[in-house]
Design a protein around this motif. Sequence first.
Motif, PDB file in Angstrom:
ATOM      1  N   SER A  98      32.410  -0.327  35.804  1.00 29.57           N
ATOM      2  CA  SER A  98      33.220   0.304  36.858  1.00 29.57           C
ATOM      3  C   SER A  98      33.234  -0.549  38.120  1.00 29.57           C
ATOM      4  N   SER A  99      32.073  -1.087  38.492  1.00 28.53           N
ATOM      5  CA  SER A  99      32.025  -1.924  39.700  1.00 28.53           C
ATOM      6  C   SER A  99      32.827  -3.197  39.502  1.00 28.53           C
ATOM      7  N   MET A 100      32.825  -3.748  38.288  1.00 24.12           N
ATOM      8  CA  MET A 100      33.626  -4.945  38.030  1.00 24.12           C
ATOM      9  C   MET A 100      35.113  -4.628  38.152  1.00 24.12           C
ATOM     10  N   ALA A 101      35.536  -3.496  37.607  1.00 20.72           N
ATOM     11  CA  ALA A 101      36.952  -3.132  37.680  1.00 20.72           C
ATOM     12  C   ALA A 101      37.382  -2.898  39.129  1.00 20.72           C
ATOM     13  N   VAL A 102      36.567  -2.188  39.900  1.00 21.90           N
ATOM     14  CA  VAL A 102      36.899  -1.924  41.307  1.00 21.90           C
ATOM     15  C   VAL A 102      36.943  -3.227  42.103  1.00 21.90           C
ATOM     16  N   ALA A 103      35.953  -4.100  41.880  1.00 24.31           N
ATOM     17  CA  ALA A 103      35.931  -5.386  42.597  1.00 24.31           C
ATOM     18  C   ALA A 103      37.130  -6.251  42.203  1.00 24.31           C
ATOM     19  N   ALA A 104      37.523  -6.211  40.934  1.00 19.21           N
ATOM     20  CA  ALA A 104      38.687  -6.989  40.489  1.00 19.21           C
ATOM     21  C   ALA A 104      39.950  -6.500  41.188  1.00 19.21           C
ATOM     22  N   TRP A 105      40.140  -5.180  41.254  1.00 15.95           N
ATOM     23  CA  TRP A 105      41.309  -4.648  41.956  1.00 15.95           C
ATOM     24  C   TRP A 105      41.261  -5.008  43.432  1.00 15.95           C
ATOM     25  N   GLY A 106      40.106  -4.887  44.055  1.00 18.02           N
ATOM     26  CA  GLY A 106      39.987  -5.250  45.468  1.00 18.02           C
ATOM     27  C   GLY A 106      40.311  -6.716  45.718  1.00 18.02           C
ATOM     28  N   THR A 107      39.867  -7.565  44.805  1.00 20.40           N
ATOM     29  CA  THR A 107      40.115  -8.998  44.957  1.00 20.40           C
ATOM     30  C   THR A 107      41.599  -9.332  44.854  1.00 20.40           C
TER      31      THR A 107
END
Length: 170
Positions: free
Chosen positions: A57-66
């Motif tokens: 989940s943190s990877m997906a959120v960070a990817a969207w933020g990036t």
Amino acid sequence: MELTSREWWGLIHGMVLGALFLLGFAGGLAELHALRPAAETTAGIRTSARRLRLGVSSMAVAAWGTVITGTWIVYPWYREKNPASPRSVLLADPNTERWHTFGMEWKEHLAWLSPMLATTAAFLVLYYGAGLARNDRLRRVAMGLFITAFATAAVAGTFGALITKVAPVQ
């Protein structure tokens, strides 16, 4: 040393969100790989599944933020219509023209695959949870999506770092 607001946004885009993305990938991949029914007890699988949900989940959120900060905050500064813009600097030199034509095309278009794939992997993990330990094929599909999301982002991040080295957004 002081940073401009553009440099701060570049730092947030590349280093802060990129680091969170990397941490989420490392944790999520380790947990996906270790999630097997023979390796642990039922309580251990549940604990591992919780860590796994957090990692993916943190990877997906960070990817969207990036990609969102890159596309709508940093990228417009890159493409400004003046001779000192990073895009103009890269296109003015025949040695760096390809950095723009290939590197930025990757960053503009293919980097968007990373959050989509990471979100798909996160959905599988959130939906199936500890059941992934019993379904090896589905666990491998989630791992494949997860690794492909990371590889796509790694290429985009590498291009971003190299382009910023030659023509930084200031």
